[in-house]
Motif scaffolding. Structure first.
Motif, PDB file in Angstrom:
ATOM      1  N   ILE A 140       0.820  -1.203   0.000  1.00 59.43           N
ATOM      2  CA  ILE A 140       0.000   0.000   0.000  1.00 59.43           C
ATOM      3  C   ILE A 140       0.857   1.258   0.000  1.00 59.43           C
ATOM      4  O   ILE A 140       0.538   2.253  -0.642  1.00 59.43           O
ATOM      5  CB  ILE A 140      -0.972  -0.008   1.209  1.00 59.43           C
ATOM      6  CG1 ILE A 140      -1.894   1.212   1.171  1.00 59.43           C
ATOM      7  CG2 ILE A 140      -0.218  -0.113   2.506  1.00 59.43           C
ATOM      8  CD1 ILE A 140      -2.819   1.258  -0.008  1.00 59.43           C
ATOM      9  N   ASP A 141       2.023   1.212   0.699  1.00 54.46           N
ATOM     10  CA  ASP A 141       2.898   2.386   0.740  1.00 54.46           C
ATOM     11  C   ASP A 141       3.505   2.672  -0.629  1.00 54.46           C
ATOM     12  O   ASP A 141       3.596   3.825  -1.055  1.00 54.46           O
ATOM     13  CB  ASP A 141       4.000   2.185   1.781  1.00 54.46           C
ATOM     14  CG  ASP A 141       3.461   2.115   3.197  1.00 54.46           C
ATOM     15  OD1 ASP A 141       2.442   2.782   3.466  1.00 54.46           O
ATOM     16  OD2 ASP A 141       4.037   1.402   4.030  1.00 54.46           O
ATOM     17  N   GLU A 143       2.232   1.847  -3.500  1.00 55.11           N
ATOM     18  CA  GLU A 143       1.160   2.318  -4.369  1.00 55.11           C
ATOM     19  C   GLU A 143       0.856   3.799  -4.137  1.00 55.11           C
ATOM     20  O   GLU A 143       0.665   4.566  -5.094  1.00 55.11           O
ATOM     21  CB  GLU A 143      -0.090   1.483  -4.139  1.00 55.11           C
ATOM     22  CG  GLU A 143      -1.273   1.879  -4.992  1.00 55.11           C
ATOM     23  CD  GLU A 143      -2.521   1.120  -4.597  1.00 55.11           C
ATOM     24  OE1 GLU A 143      -3.602   1.750  -4.541  1.00 55.11           O
ATOM     25  OE2 GLU A 143      -2.409  -0.097  -4.331  1.00 55.11           O
ATOM     26  N   LEU A 144       0.816   4.212  -2.874  1.00 54.52           N
ATOM     27  CA  LEU A 144       0.566   5.618  -2.570  1.00 54.52           C
ATOM     28  C   LEU A 144       1.684   6.509  -3.107  1.00 54.52           C
ATOM     29  O   LEU A 144       1.432   7.629  -3.573  1.00 54.52           O
ATOM     30  CB  LEU A 144       0.423   5.807  -1.060  1.00 54.52           C
ATOM     31  CG  LEU A 144      -0.820   5.181  -0.421  1.00 54.52           C
ATOM     32  CD1 LEU A 144      -0.782   5.325   1.093  1.00 54.52           C
ATOM     33  CD2 LEU A 144      -2.092   5.822  -0.981  1.00 54.52           C
ATOM     34  N   PHE A 145       2.937   6.006  -3.057  1.00 52.25           N
ATOM     35  CA  PHE A 145       4.042   6.796  -3.599  1.00 52.25           C
ATOM     36  C   PHE A 145       3.907   6.937  -5.114  1.00 52.25           C
ATOM     37  O   PHE A 145       4.143   8.014  -5.666  1.00 52.25           O
ATOM     38  CB  PHE A 145       5.374   6.135  -3.249  1.00 52.25           C
ATOM     39  CG  PHE A 145       6.553   6.856  -3.830  1.00 52.25           C
ATOM     40  CD1 PHE A 145       7.006   8.035  -3.268  1.00 52.25           C
ATOM     41  CD2 PHE A 145       7.192   6.353  -4.952  1.00 52.25           C
ATOM     42  CE1 PHE A 145       8.086   8.705  -3.817  1.00 52.25           C
ATOM     43  CE2 PHE A 145       8.274   7.011  -5.504  1.00 52.25           C
ATOM     44  CZ  PHE A 145       8.720   8.193  -4.928  1.00 52.25           C
ATOM     45  N   ALA A 147       1.183   6.926  -6.780  1.00 58.76           N
ATOM     46  CA  ALA A 147       0.089   7.874  -7.023  1.00 58.76           C
ATOM     47  C   ALA A 147       0.563   9.315  -6.858  1.00 58.76           C
ATOM     48  O   ALA A 147       0.105  10.214  -7.575  1.00 58.76           O
ATOM     49  CB  ALA A 147      -1.071   7.579  -6.076  1.00 58.76           C
ATOM     50  N   SER A 148       1.489   9.539  -5.932  1.00 61.02           N
ATOM     51  CA  SER A 148       1.999  10.899  -5.730  1.00 61.02           C
ATOM     52  C   SER A 148       2.899  11.351  -6.870  1.00 61.02           C
ATOM     53  O   SER A 148       3.063  12.546  -7.100  1.00 61.02           O
ATOM     54  CB  SER A 148       2.766  10.974  -4.404  1.00 61.02           C
ATOM     55  OG  SER A 148       3.952  10.199  -4.454  1.00 61.02           O
ATOM     56  N   LYS A 157      -6.928   0.752 -11.374  1.00 63.13           N
ATOM     57  CA  LYS A 157      -5.803  -0.144 -11.076  1.00 63.13           C
ATOM     58  C   LYS A 157      -6.185  -1.554 -11.523  1.00 63.13           C
ATOM     59  O   LYS A 157      -7.202  -2.092 -11.086  1.00 63.13           O
ATOM     60  CB  LYS A 157      -5.484  -0.118  -9.588  1.00 63.13           C
ATOM     61  CG  LYS A 157      -5.035   1.248  -9.076  1.00 63.13           C
ATOM     62  CD  LYS A 157      -4.861   1.268  -7.571  1.00 63.13           C
ATOM     63  CE  LYS A 157      -6.191   1.186  -6.854  1.00 63.13           C
ATOM     64  NZ  LYS A 157      -6.042   1.354  -5.376  1.00 63.13           N
ATOM     65  N   ARG A 178      -8.069  -3.474  -2.146  1.00 62.50           N
ATOM     66  CA  ARG A 178      -7.497  -2.151  -2.412  1.00 62.50           C
ATOM     67  C   ARG A 178      -8.012  -1.539  -3.699  1.00 62.50           C
ATOM     68  O   ARG A 178      -7.501  -0.523  -4.158  1.00 62.50           O
ATOM     69  CB  ARG A 178      -5.970  -2.257  -2.450  1.00 62.50           C
ATOM     70  CG  ARG A 178      -5.343  -2.366  -1.064  1.00 62.50           C
ATOM     71  CD  ARG A 178      -3.949  -2.925  -1.092  1.00 62.50           C
ATOM     72  NE  ARG A 178      -3.087  -2.297  -2.080  1.00 62.50           N
ATOM     73  CZ  ARG A 178      -1.868  -2.746  -2.397  1.00 62.50           C
ATOM     74  NH1 ARG A 178      -1.394  -3.826  -1.798  1.00 62.50           N
ATOM     75  NH2 ARG A 178      -1.147  -2.131  -3.294  1.00 62.50           N
TER      76      ARG A 178
END
Length: 429
Positions: A140-141, A143-145, A147-148, A157, A178
């Protein structure tokens, strides 16, 4: 209709002025005229009238003010419950300089601006992620990066894999929770890659608003998909894993971004690391210089103290030196030492035997229970004469070796003890 001063509805007619009806408020005594109906409102009323509707002049005036307000501002209770005085107070508070300069207004304005930007980007474009789940695993971390990194919001996704493969484990459940779309491919070499290429080549048909695509796989064959997506005018990020890092390659600009999987943080570029390192070096140099300065101060103080002590000692009167009486034991030890120094010069067989007997006697005196070996006797002889025992024997022509000499000598007796020989002198028996 209400009194314009106290807003009371209790009034009565009080004659006419300039052909207009005059009213007198029973509550405060204010005289006022009946408000005129705007021509635009009058036209609307006449156009919408069915000949039976009766609307007072007061309600018509309020209707003209409410007409342009948003619908959510008008409550279900109707126009009669709309409080213009409260609205006026709210507008005065909101438009006051103190409110406009407050942090609350800044946060509210920033949030509204961000929401507008998100809505605008959703209307103009989205980002899409394609994941080869058999080749690369994204938590999840990570993936969030990713996205940023994108300029547009990550809305779609899709993960490709043979979900019947037991090596996948529970990854399908995790990705589904997710928000991933799971596309199944049959078992086979590069099956997931082929499906990603086929799907990605026509992605604009299913998602016409997509502007950016993240291709997440370390397989080199997906380079063809990246080229095809670039040719379609999309911004392409090729995400690959190398060791414990993710390498995000912007194929359009050539910019590389690195993400550490173990530390769950972005890896800073070398250029950005140089400045902090230089600051640390400078700080360490200053600390070392401060410590050196402290040591110099201590050394200077020590030197000054030593000079004071030397001068103090020089100023003291010289004391008489007392001569201690040498006892008989000390004198005997000196004589023994002189005799020993005389024995160091071995010139014949008798001198050698005397020196060996003296060594054996000294060792037995110090430790009577010690068994003296030939090697120990030879090492003690070498300490005194500074020559090896074999060289002494050869120089005096007493044999070929120190061991053979002791065996042949009537003064000494040898007794085998394993690989060694114990030496005893005849005087000791």
């Amino acid at each position: 209709m209400k009194c314009p001063l106290c807003e009371s509805t209790s009034y009565y007619k009080n004659g006419r002025r300039n052909d207009q009806q005059n009213y007198l408020c029973k509550n405060c005594g204010k005289q006022f005229f009946e408000p005129a109906l705007p021509h635009s409102l009058e036209g609307d009323l006449l156009a919408n009238s069915n000949g039976h509707t009766k609307l007072s002049m007061t309600d018509a005036a309020e209707l003209s003010l409410v007409k342009n307000l948003p619908e959510e501002k008008i409550t279900e209770k109707g126009l009669g419950s709309f409080n213009f005085k409260l609205a006026e107070e709210l507008l005065q508070m909101i438009l006051s300089p103190d409110w406009l300069e407050s942090s609350v207004f800044s946060q509210l304005f920033l949030k509204i601006q961000q929401n507008n930007e998100i809505k605008h980007k959703l209307k103009t474009g989205i980002s899409l992620l394609l994941l080869d789940a058999e080749n690369l695993k994204l938590d999840i971390d990570s993936e969030l990066f990713l996205a940023s990194v994108c300029e547009y919001p990550l809305q779609v996704k899709i993960a490709f894999a043979n979900w019947k493969n037991p090596s996948i484990g529970k990854q399908d459940i995790e990705l589904y929770n997710r928000g991933y779309q799971l596309l199944h491919v049959p078992e086979g070499k590069n099956s997931a890659d082929a499906k990603m290429i086929a799907f990605g080549a026509c992605v604009l048909r299913s998602y016409p608003t997509v502007k950016e695509i993240l291709v997440c796989s370390s397989d080199g064959i997906l380079n063809h998909l990246c080229n095809e997506l670039q040719n379609q005018g999309l911004i392409v990020y090729w995400v690959r894993r190398q060791g414990q890092n993710l390498h995000i390659d912007n194929r359009n600009t050539g910019k590389l971004t690195h993400y550490s999987l173990s530390m769950a943080t972005k890896v800073t570029s070398f250029e950005k690391v140089i400045d902090p390192i230089q600051d640390l070096i400078k700080t360490e140099e200053e600390s070392i210089n401060a410590k050196l300065n402290s040591l110099v101060d201590v050394a200077t103080l020590f030197q000054e103290t030593c000079e004071i002590n030397i001068k103090h000692n020089l100023n003291q009167p010289e004391q008489e030196k007392s001569i201690s009486v040498v006892d008989n034991s000390f004198t005997e030890s000196i004589k023994d030492q002189e005799k020993q120094e005389d024995l160091t010069e071995i010139s014949n067989r008798e001198t050698l035997d005397k020196l060996l007997l003296k060594i054996i006697q000294d060792i037995q005196t110090k430790s009577p229970k010690t068994k003296l070996s030939v090697s120990k006797l030879g090492s003690e002889l070498q300490k005194i004469t500074r020559e090896s025992p074999n060289s002494i024997i050869e120089k005096l022509n007493l044999g070929s070796s120190f061991l053979r000499y002791l065996k042949s000598s009537p003064t000494f007796t040898l007794k085998a003890n394993g690989k060694e020989y114990e030496v005893t002198a005849l005087f000791s028996e």
